[in-house]
Design a protein around this motif. Structure first.
Motif: not given
Lengths: 199, 200
Positions: B10-13, B18-25, B29-31, B70-73
């Motif tokens: 899924i490509h929403d921000d 969340r995927e970045t925080l799970d370790g998906n580089q 990169q897409l962000l 620390t990003f508050q959603e």
């Protein structure tokens, strides 16, 4: 709507921030009031100064491969270059061994600076002492003749031939003979010097 | 174990965060790819050097990555990222000695707000847009930091008052009054630096 209220709403109107309920009476007022209409025109004029900069900025693009490079650096623990405070804070994201090394460097920095300062002071004193020792003194001066070719002989490697005095050049004598002459001359000079000292 | 390079589904921000925080580089990169050009455009209003722009934007994303936890959603990732970029740009200018004047909105310190701000004509039609952009850039560099930033966000980034308020942690009323003052100061500085543009 009063002119005061209208002119206060004009910037928000131009920025598209008003609701339809707010916009309708303002439009009506602007239609009837040349002074407030002028305020709105002034606001539109100012926007025209910003439009080219906004368009040019939108055309600016990141270089190819920027995203993959930065993502790779982020995941490698790179805290960035520009902000040392952030770099320190980001140390928490570094691998443990790098973080320990970074914290160790920060802890030992004051000690390192003091040691460096002490070493510099010692070196300075040492340099002063050496300078004083090498200063020329009248006590050590002696009027002793030393032929230049003999002095040369001490500086040159043993197997190199020593140049004879200018008067001996072209006589076909060997280097050994020249050396013998030189030693003899040196011996005579020393004897003269000794006898002169003895007077 | 190295970072994951799984293709994000899924490509929403928020999903990418969340995927970045799970370790998906690849998600990070897409962000970056999504926001890099906007960040280049934003930072461009704080320095004319492309190299400096690139450095600042790079640091913006590196900071964002390290602060991602620390990003508050509640706020949008875009607003959050803009805030980091503005702060990184201002910190950079301060470090290299080109910091815009810091100012507080105290009338005694700021002087009288120009109720009747000077009139300026529209930019000369003969001016190239590059020339107009250079003039406005130079004038912006004269403005105190708070005024410069609010103009950049509103006039160049086309941000809504609410987003500016969120980004700067101020109220919408403060955004309005700050914008009003900033525009008056901009016109005053434009005429001071370029008297040839003074209106009739």
């Amino acid at each position: 709507m009063s002119c005061e209220n209208a002119s206060a709403l004009v910037p928000s109107y131009l920025d598209g921030e008003l609701t339809e309920e707010q916009t309708a009476p303002l439009r009506s007022h602007l239609f009837d009031c040349p002074a407030c209409r002028e305020v709105a025109k002034e606001g539109k004029t100012l926007q025209r100064w910003f439009a080219p900069g906004a368009a040019l900025a939108r055309e600016l693009q990141a270089p190819a491969g920027f995203a993959s490079r930065v993502a790779r650096r982020a995941f490698a623990g790179d805290p960035g270059l520009l902000d040392p405070v952030a770099a320190g804070a980001a140390g928490a994201a570094l691998p443990m061994d790098q973080r320990a090394s970074s914290e160790s460097a920060r802890t030992h920095l004051p000690l390192l600076l003091k040691t460096t300062a002490a070493a510099a002071a010692v070196l300075f004193v040492f340099a002063l002492a050496i300078q004083n020792q090498s200063l020329p003194s009248a006590d050590g001066l002696e009027a002793q003749y030393q032929p230049p070719w003999e002095k040369e002989a001490y500086d040159l490697p043993a197997r190199l031939p020593v140049l004879p005095p200018a008067g001996a050049l072209g006589t076909g004598r060997s280097a050994e003979a020249d050396l013998e002459d030189a030693e003899r001359t040196d011996g005579e000079s020393r004897a003269e010097a000794t006898s002169a000292d003895g007077r | 174990m190295g970072p994951e390079l799984m293709q994000p589904a899924i490509h929403d921000d928020l999903s990418l965060v969340r995927e970045t925080l799970d370790g998906n580089q690849l998600s990070f990169q897409l962000l970056i790819e999504r926001y890099q050009d906007r960040m280049f455009g934003l930072v461009r209003h704080y320095t004319r050097s492309y190299v400096e722009v690139e450095d600042i934007v790079q640091d913006t994303f590196l900071k964002a990555y390290h602060k991602l936890e620390t990003f508050q959603e509640q706020s949008s990732f875009s607003t959050w990222l803009h805030r980091i970029a503005v702060n990184t740009a201002l910190d950079f200018l301060k470090r290299v000695g080109r910091s815009p004047v810091r100012a507080v909105e105290d009338p005694e310190l700021m002087g009288e707000v120009l109720r009747d701000s000077p009139r300026i004509p529209a930019p000369d039609a003969a001016l190239e847009r590059q020339e107009i952009a250079q003039v406005t850039q130079r004038v912006l560099e004269e403005l105190p930091e708070i005024f410069r930033t609010v103009i950049v966000l509103r006039e160049f980034e086309d941000m809504a008052y609410q987003d500016i308020a969120d980004l700067l942690s101020i109220s919408i009323g403060t955004v309005e009054s700050r914008l009003f003052r900033a525009r008056a100061r901009f016109k005053e500085a434009l005429i001071r630096l370029h008297p040839e543009f003074a209106g009739e």
